[in-house]
Scaffold this motif. Structure first.
Motif, PDB file in Angstrom:
ATOM      1  N   PHE A 193     -20.394  -8.479  17.247  1.00 59.96           N
ATOM      2  CA  PHE A 193     -19.172  -8.031  16.579  1.00 59.96           C
ATOM      3  C   PHE A 193     -19.514  -7.072  15.443  1.00 59.96           C
ATOM      4  O   PHE A 193     -18.882  -6.027  15.261  1.00 59.96           O
ATOM      5  N   PHE A 194     -20.549  -7.424  14.674  1.00 58.05           N
ATOM      6  CA  PHE A 194     -21.024  -6.581  13.576  1.00 58.05           C
ATOM      7  C   PHE A 194     -22.268  -5.814  14.018  1.00 58.05           C
ATOM      8  O   PHE A 194     -23.057  -6.313  14.832  1.00 58.05           O
ATOM      9  N   SER A 195     -22.460  -4.618  13.460  1.00 63.13           N
ATOM     10  CA  SER A 195     -23.657  -3.850  13.814  1.00 63.13           C
ATOM     11  C   SER A 195     -24.913  -4.527  13.302  1.00 63.13           C
ATOM     12  O   SER A 195     -25.973  -4.470  13.933  1.00 63.13           O
ATOM     13  N   LYS A 196     -24.792  -5.189  12.147  1.00 60.70           N
ATOM     14  CA  LYS A 196     -25.917  -5.910  11.571  1.00 60.70           C
ATOM     15  C   LYS A 196     -25.388  -7.104  10.805  1.00 60.70           C
ATOM     16  O   LYS A 196     -24.365  -7.018  10.135  1.00 60.70           O
ATOM     17  N   VAL A 197     -26.074  -8.240  10.916  1.00 62.66           N
ATOM     18  CA  VAL A 197     -25.684  -9.448  10.188  1.00 62.66           C
ATOM     19  C   VAL A 197     -26.843  -9.885   9.304  1.00 62.66           C
ATOM     20  O   VAL A 197     -27.968 -10.077   9.788  1.00 62.66           O
ATOM     21  N   LEU A 198     -26.576 -10.012   8.032  1.00 65.07           N
ATOM     22  CA  LEU A 198     -27.561 -10.476   7.052  1.00 65.07           C
ATOM     23  C   LEU A 198     -27.162 -11.849   6.546  1.00 65.07           C
ATOM     24  O   LEU A 198     -25.979 -12.209   6.554  1.00 65.07           O
ATOM     25  N   TYR A 199     -28.147 -12.610   6.065  1.00 67.77           N
ATOM     26  CA  TYR A 199     -27.887 -13.895   5.422  1.00 67.77           C
ATOM     27  C   TYR A 199     -28.535 -13.890   4.044  1.00 67.77           C
ATOM     28  O   TYR A 199     -29.754 -13.757   3.923  1.00 67.77           O
ATOM     29  N   GLY A 200     -27.706 -14.033   3.020  1.00 68.54           N
ATOM     30  CA  GLY A 200     -28.221 -14.003   1.651  1.00 68.54           C
ATOM     31  C   GLY A 200     -28.944 -15.266   1.252  1.00 68.54           C
ATOM     32  O   GLY A 200     -29.638 -15.291   0.244  1.00 68.54           O
ATOM     33  N   GLN A 201     -28.757 -16.362   2.019  1.00 69.45           N
ATOM     34  CA  GLN A 201     -29.345 -17.675   1.747  1.00 69.45           C
ATOM     35  C   GLN A 201     -28.771 -18.334   0.496  1.00 69.45           C
ATOM     36  O   GLN A 201     -29.179 -19.430   0.127  1.00 69.45           O
ATOM     37  N   SER A 202     -27.869 -17.668  -0.171  1.00 70.45           N
ATOM     38  CA  SER A 202     -27.116 -18.218  -1.300  1.00 70.45           C
ATOM     39  C   SER A 202     -25.925 -17.289  -1.501  1.00 70.45           C
ATOM     40  O   SER A 202     -25.913 -16.161  -0.986  1.00 70.45           O
TER      41      SER A 202
END
Length: 340
Positions: A193-202
């Protein structure tokens, strides 16, 4: 309204982090007869700035039970959740989703207290989950003059963790509904759905991803950010503007003064301090609840700190904020939303 919330974490967020696998506590396998209790904290509550607040909490638990109490910080939501469910940690400060996931793994997990709203009761004991964009880009997310989720598809998205209530479950659920998706699975992966998915971990990490320009859109809550910045207007709805303080500490030192705008805002029930009752006696549980709901704790600024406090508290004092005893019934709406 207040402040709360894997292997990689934004610089400056960890402090004294350890993993439970390395914990040498004599209660590594849990047990009612142990003289030691482990209290686990999620990554968002493991920041160095909250060291004094964590120690204050464990000190009160020690006063209540007479037992040695260990602080266990983490860099991974799943580690914290699994440790509480397994009993390696007997007590944990969990987000609503984290608590529900731990309870799903073990029915022995139950909530002890949550923090009230400004009224001092449960009727306003909630915070907000936001889908935010940079202020400079906010007009691109308006449809017919109103903020909308319509234009987020194909963007770079930052979530907190796939086990975070306000940093994933609630916003992902809203996106799923808005786009009539079958599940939230595709939202969690890059190139779907998104071109890129990041996880901030907080929540702090997710906000930094957005404000540094690594993400176009980000999900995070207000309670973990209010000691780093301020809302410039009504924080209850889309259009809320959040600005990072000019003197904000790490991990916001590189984005001081920057602002984001909420294109969507959702209410979330306040998180609980939970216990694995198979690893703690009912007597200790009762004593802990009594201690945490006492006036001395209510008036302790390390628990409920003014918004402008120099020393970071565990939560922000708004009105008559205090701990209130609860049961799992309090989280019925969250159970329903998450289908757990």
């Amino acid at each position: 309204m207040t402040i709360w919330k894997r292997a990689m974490v934004a610089a400056g967020l960890i402090g004294m982090s350890v993993t439970l696998a390395a914990c040498s506590s004599p209660v590594a396998n849990g047990g009612k007869k142990s003289d030691t209790l482990n209290v686990v904290f999620l990554p968002s509550d493991s920041a160095k700035e909250e060291d004094a607040a964590r120690k204050a909490l464990t000190s009160e638990i020690h006063k209540a039970t007479g037992k040695k109490v260990n602080v266990v910080t983490t860099t991974d939501y799943n580690v914290a959740i699994q440790s509480l469910a397994s009993g390696k940690a007997q007590i944990g400060l969990m987000g609503p989703d984290g608590y529900i996931q731990a309870r799903k793994q073990s029915k022995d997990v139950q909530p002890l207290v949550t923090y009230s709203g400004p009224s001092g009761t449960l009727k306003d004991a909630y915070y907000h989950s936001y889908i935010m964009v940079p202020k400079s880009q906010a007009t691109k997310y308006k449809v017919n003059g109103k903020y909308s989720l319509k234009n987020i598809k194909g963007k770079r998205m930052s979530f907190v963790s796939n086990t975070s209530t306000s940093g994933f479950s609630i916003p992902a659920g809203a996106i799923k509904k808005a786009f009539n998706l079958k599940s939230t699975d595709d939202l969690a992966q890059s190139g779907k759905f998104f071109s890129k998915v990041l996880y901030g971990q907080s929540h702090q990490g997710s906000a930094v991803n957005l404000l540094k320009g690594d993400a176009d859109v980000a999900a995070f809550d207000d309670m973990d950010l209010t000691q780093y910045g301020k809302f410039q207007n009504n924080s209850d709805k889309a259009g809320a503007i959040f600005k990072i303080n000019n003197n904000a500490p790490a991990p916001f030192t590189s984005v001081r003064g920057k602002s984001s705008v909420a294109i969507a805002a959702y209410k979330v029930q306040d998180e609980p301090l939970a216990v694995n009752k198979s690893k703690a006696s009912q007597s200790d549980i009762n004593k802990i609840v009594k201690q945490l709901t006492s006036k001395s704790v209510t008036n302790n600024k390390l628990f409920f700190a003014p918004a402008n406090a120099k020393t970071r508290g565990l939560f922000t004092k708004v009105g008559n904020t205090k701990f209130v005893a609860i049961t799992d019934k309090w989280y019925k709406p969250t159970h329903n939303i998450l289908g757990e």
